[in-house]
Enzyme design. Structure first.
Site, short mmCIF file in Angstrom:
data_model
loop_
_atom_site.label_atom_id
_atom_site.label_comp_id
_atom_site.label_asym_id
_atom_site.label_seq_id
_atom_site.Cartn_x
_atom_site.Cartn_y
_atom_site.Cartn_z
N LYS A 216 28.00 4.88 -55.60
CA LYS A 216 26.75 4.58 -54.88
C LYS A 216 27.01 4.08 -53.46
CE LYS A 216 23.58 2.42 -57.38
NZ LYS A 216 23.05 1.44 -58.37
N GLU B 90 23.44 -5.44 -51.01
CA GLU B 90 22.22 -5.03 -50.30
C GLU B 90 21.29 -6.22 -50.19
OE1 GLU B 90 21.69 -0.36 -51.74
OE2 GLU B 90 20.25 -1.85 -52.37
N ARG C 165 21.29 14.29 -62.18
CA ARG C 165 21.02 14.78 -63.54
C ARG C 165 19.53 15.00 -63.68
NH1 ARG C 165 18.79 9.74 -65.27
NH2 ARG C 165 19.86 8.09 -64.13
P1 ADP Z 1 16.18 7.44 -65.17
O1 ADP Z 1 16.61 7.19 -63.77
O2 ADP Z 1 16.30 8.84 -65.62
O3 ADP Z 1 14.88 6.81 -65.47
P2 ADP Z 1 17.43 5.39 -66.71
O4 ADP Z 1 17.99 4.39 -65.74
O5 ADP Z 1 16.27 5.04 -67.51
O6 ADP Z 1 17.26 6.75 -65.97
O7 ADP Z 1 18.59 5.88 -67.64
C1 ADP Z 1 18.40 6.97 -68.49
C2 ADP Z 1 19.26 6.80 -69.69
O8 ADP Z 1 20.60 6.90 -69.33
C3 ADP Z 1 19.08 5.46 -70.35
O9 ADP Z 1 19.19 5.68 -71.73
C4 ADP Z 1 20.23 4.64 -69.82
O10 ADP Z 1 20.60 3.65 -70.74
C5 ADP Z 1 21.28 5.71 -69.63
N1 ADP Z 1 22.15 5.49 -68.50
C6 ADP Z 1 21.81 5.43 -67.20
N2 ADP Z 1 22.87 5.29 -66.42
C7 ADP Z 1 23.94 5.27 -67.25
C8 ADP Z 1 25.35 5.16 -67.07
N3 ADP Z 1 25.89 5.04 -65.88
N4 ADP Z 1 26.14 5.17 -68.16
C9 ADP Z 1 25.60 5.28 -69.37
N5 ADP Z 1 24.30 5.41 -69.61
C10 ADP Z 1 23.48 5.40 -68.58
P1 ADP Z 2 20.75 1.96 -61.10
O1 ADP Z 2 21.93 2.76 -60.65
O2 ADP Z 2 21.09 0.97 -62.14
O3 ADP Z 2 19.55 2.81 -61.38
P2 ADP Z 2 19.49 1.25 -58.55
O4 ADP Z 2 20.33 0.99 -57.34
O5 ADP Z 2 18.77 2.53 -58.62
O6 ADP Z 2 20.41 1.05 -59.82
O7 ADP Z 2 18.48 0.05 -58.73
C1 ADP Z 2 17.73 -0.14 -59.91
C2 ADP Z 2 16.42 -0.84 -59.58
O8 ADP Z 2 16.64 -2.09 -58.94
C3 ADP Z 2 15.53 -0.07 -58.62
O9 ADP Z 2 14.71 0.84 -59.30
C4 ADP Z 2 14.72 -1.18 -57.97
O10 ADP Z 2 13.64 -1.56 -58.79
C5 ADP Z 2 15.70 -2.32 -57.91
N1 ADP Z 2 16.41 -2.36 -56.61
C6 ADP Z 2 17.53 -1.71 -56.29
N2 ADP Z 2 17.92 -1.99 -55.03
C7 ADP Z 2 17.01 -2.83 -54.53
C8 ADP Z 2 16.86 -3.53 -53.28
N3 ADP Z 2 17.75 -3.40 -52.30
N4 ADP Z 2 15.81 -4.36 -53.14
C9 ADP Z 2 14.91 -4.54 -54.14
N5 ADP Z 2 15.00 -3.94 -55.32
C10 ADP Z 2 16.03 -3.09 -55.54
#
Ligand code: ADP
Ligand code: ADP
Ligand code: MG
Length: 462
Positions: free
Chosen positions: A116, A200, A292
């Site tokens: 990321k 961040e 994905r």
């Molecule tokens: P989306 O962005 O599609 O809404 P989620 O954050 O809800 O994704 O994750 C979708 C599914 O994948 C969930 O069941 C979550 O637990 C799983 N998941 C997401 N990221 C990872 C990861 N890096 N490794 C394993 N499982 C993951």
């Molecule tokens: P993941 O890889 O676990 O999905 P993300 O970087 O997409 O992680 O962040 C997951 C969630 O955390 C986002 O959907 C948002 O709600 C919150 N988030 C992430 N980055 C920020 C930020 N810089 N400020 C506020 N909220 C954030």
């Protein structure tokens, strides 16, 4: 053309993939764990191969067993779904090395976006706005404290390899930042085997807005509109909808353009999602790109009429996108809720067990994605999501009314679920007025759970 595809996943997404393959005239081979041998996808697939025991490490994450199963059953390609190995570059590469097409972007793109912090640097260079924060990785807690002091609190300390909300910690002061760094790093090492961290600034009360992208091997990239996924619990999405009410047509266009720029910078091929946070003033910032099919992809399908899984398969077969940007016209309003086997009254603890009875709603504009049936078991080994309920209607208010009606009809007995909880949100004033952001659940759960008797009665729950 593919004749046979290995489905390297389970549950509702396995069903979604098998259904699509049937429509396309492609046979599915379901690779499943011993726990899932009597699951609905196992019954629906043309063939089923048991690849290992219940714990995912020995089955759904067992790369060698999956490749062996695909080769033994003469598959042409592998679809990883979401979660598990869907964003694992090494697995994508191993598939290719074994003559199997991995349905997703190539290994290099997965690696680039999955890192990321790296993706963030690429976006900065490409002129896509990113959240203010560290330049590059942050090696230790001393430097973390220095950077946090410079950018200002609160900050988010994030694992570069993170996903699913894990490997992330918030710090509101210099006292907290060192501990938060240690905790986030420890969690990242145990969950992802990688302790690379970055920082961040935390955007206050943002919306999570993401854009669906499709790219083919000929360099065509199309965006299929946005989804507002701000209703989250512990950074995991719970409700998603489109179009996002907070976007003016002008801001939507600016963000869509940035999303396409982001995909172009990554030379993106296949279906993908560019995630942003949008602050209260309408400023938006890239947070990550998911390589994905996403859980909430159905929202975009309902809006555009495009089958995203079908397009993923066609792209993997080397075909051109059958439409241009000017052909994409999202219409109406779509809301998706994730039905989980969990107990909102007890901290949303997972509630595995046998489904004694299930009845799904139906009717126009109502879509269910699930692998659950009466008598099936919700396994403690996997994610607690048991169904997605998606409704589409002409406008947001109509969609909310349709969602209420569908949730009233939906019946799941035998395990605890969040159905009532979701139903109550559909009556929450702030939700109805679009006055929500990513803190909505945290700020409202107590109130929703304690919702007085009259409201519950009015909402038909007592
Ligand atoms: P989306 O962005 O599609 O809404 P989620 O954050 O809800 O994704 O994750 C979708 C599914 O994948 C969930 O069941 C979550 O637990 C799983 N998941 C997401 N990221 C990872 C990861 N890096 N490794 C394993 N499982 C993951
Ligand atoms: P993941 O890889 O676990 O999905 P993300 O970087 O997409 O992680 O962040 C997951 C969630 O955390 C986002 O959907 C948002 O709600 C919150 N988030 C992430 N980055 C920020 C930020 N810089 N400020 C506020 N909220 C954030
Ligand atoms: Mg994310």
């Amino acid at each position: 053309m593919f004749r046979k595809i290995l489905i390297a996943n389970r549950g509702e997404i396995a069903m979604r993939l098998i259904r699509c393959m049937k429509e396309m005239g492609i046979d599915s081979v379901l690779a499943c764990s011993s726990e899932d041998e009597d699951s609905l996808p196992a019954m629906m697939a043309a063939e089923t191969v048991c690849i290992g025991p219940a714990p995912a490490a020995g089955s759904y994450l067992n790369q060698a067993a999956l490749i062996e199963a695909a080769k033994a059953t003469h598959c042409d390609a592998v679809h990883p779904g979401y979660g598990f190995l869907s964003e694992n570059a090494e697995f994508a590469r191993k598939c290719e090395e074994n003559g199997l097409v991995f349905i997703g972007p190539d290994a290099d793109t997965i690696k680039l976006c999955g890192d990321k912090e790296h993706a963030r640097e690429l976006m900065k260079k490409s002129g896509v706005p990113t959240v203010p924060g560290s330049d590059g990785l942050v090696p230790d807690e001393e430097e973390a404290a220095e950077i946090a002091d410079r950018i200002g609190y609160p900050v988010l300390i994030k694992a570069s390899a993170g996903g699913g909300g894990r490997g992330m910690r918030r710090a509101v002061s210099v006292e907290e930042v060192r501990q938060a760094f240690r905790d986030a790093r420890a969690e990242a090492i145990s969950a992802f085997g990688d302790g690379s961290m970055y920082i961040e600034k935390e955007i206050q009360h943002p919306h999570h807005i993401e854009f669906q992208i499709l790219g083919d091997r000929f360099g065509n990239i199309v965006q299929l509109g946005e989804r507002d996924c701000s209703i989250q619990r512990r950074r995991q999405k719970m409700i998603e909808e489109a179009p996002a009410q907070i976007l003016s047509p002008r801001l939507r266009m600016k963000m869509a353009k940035a999303a396409v720029e982001a995909a172009k910078a990554a030379h993106y091929v296949s279906a993908g999602t560019v995630e942003f946070v949008v602050d209260q003033t309408g400023k938006f910032y890239f947070i990550e790109m998911n390589t994905r099919i996403q859980v909430e992809h159905c929202v975009t399908e309902m809006e555009t009429g495009i089958d995203l899984v079908r397009e993923q398969v066609r792209i993997a077969q080397g075909m051109k996108l059958p439409f241009r940007q000017s052909d994409i016209h999202p219409s109406g309003h779509t809301i998706e809720v994730r039905i989980n086997a969990e107990d909102p009254e007890h901290g949303f603890a997972p509630s595995p067990g046998k489904i004694r009875f299930v009845h799904f709603p139906g009717g126009g504009g109502v879509r269910i994605e699930s692998a659950v049936y009466t008598g099936s078991r919700i396994s403690p080994y996997y994610d607690s999501m048991i169904a997605k309920l998606i409704v589409h209607a002409s406008g947001r208010q109509e969609a909310i009314h349709r969602m209420r009606a569908a949730l009233e009809e939906l019946t799941v007995e035998g395990v605890k679920t969040n159905i009532d909880y979701l139903y109550l949100i559909m009556f929450h004033k702030d939700y109805l007025l679009c006055r929500f952001d990513t803190s909505f659940i945290e700020e409202n759960t107590d109130r929703i759970l304690k919702w007085d008797q009259t409201s519950r009665k009015r909402a038909g729950l007592q």
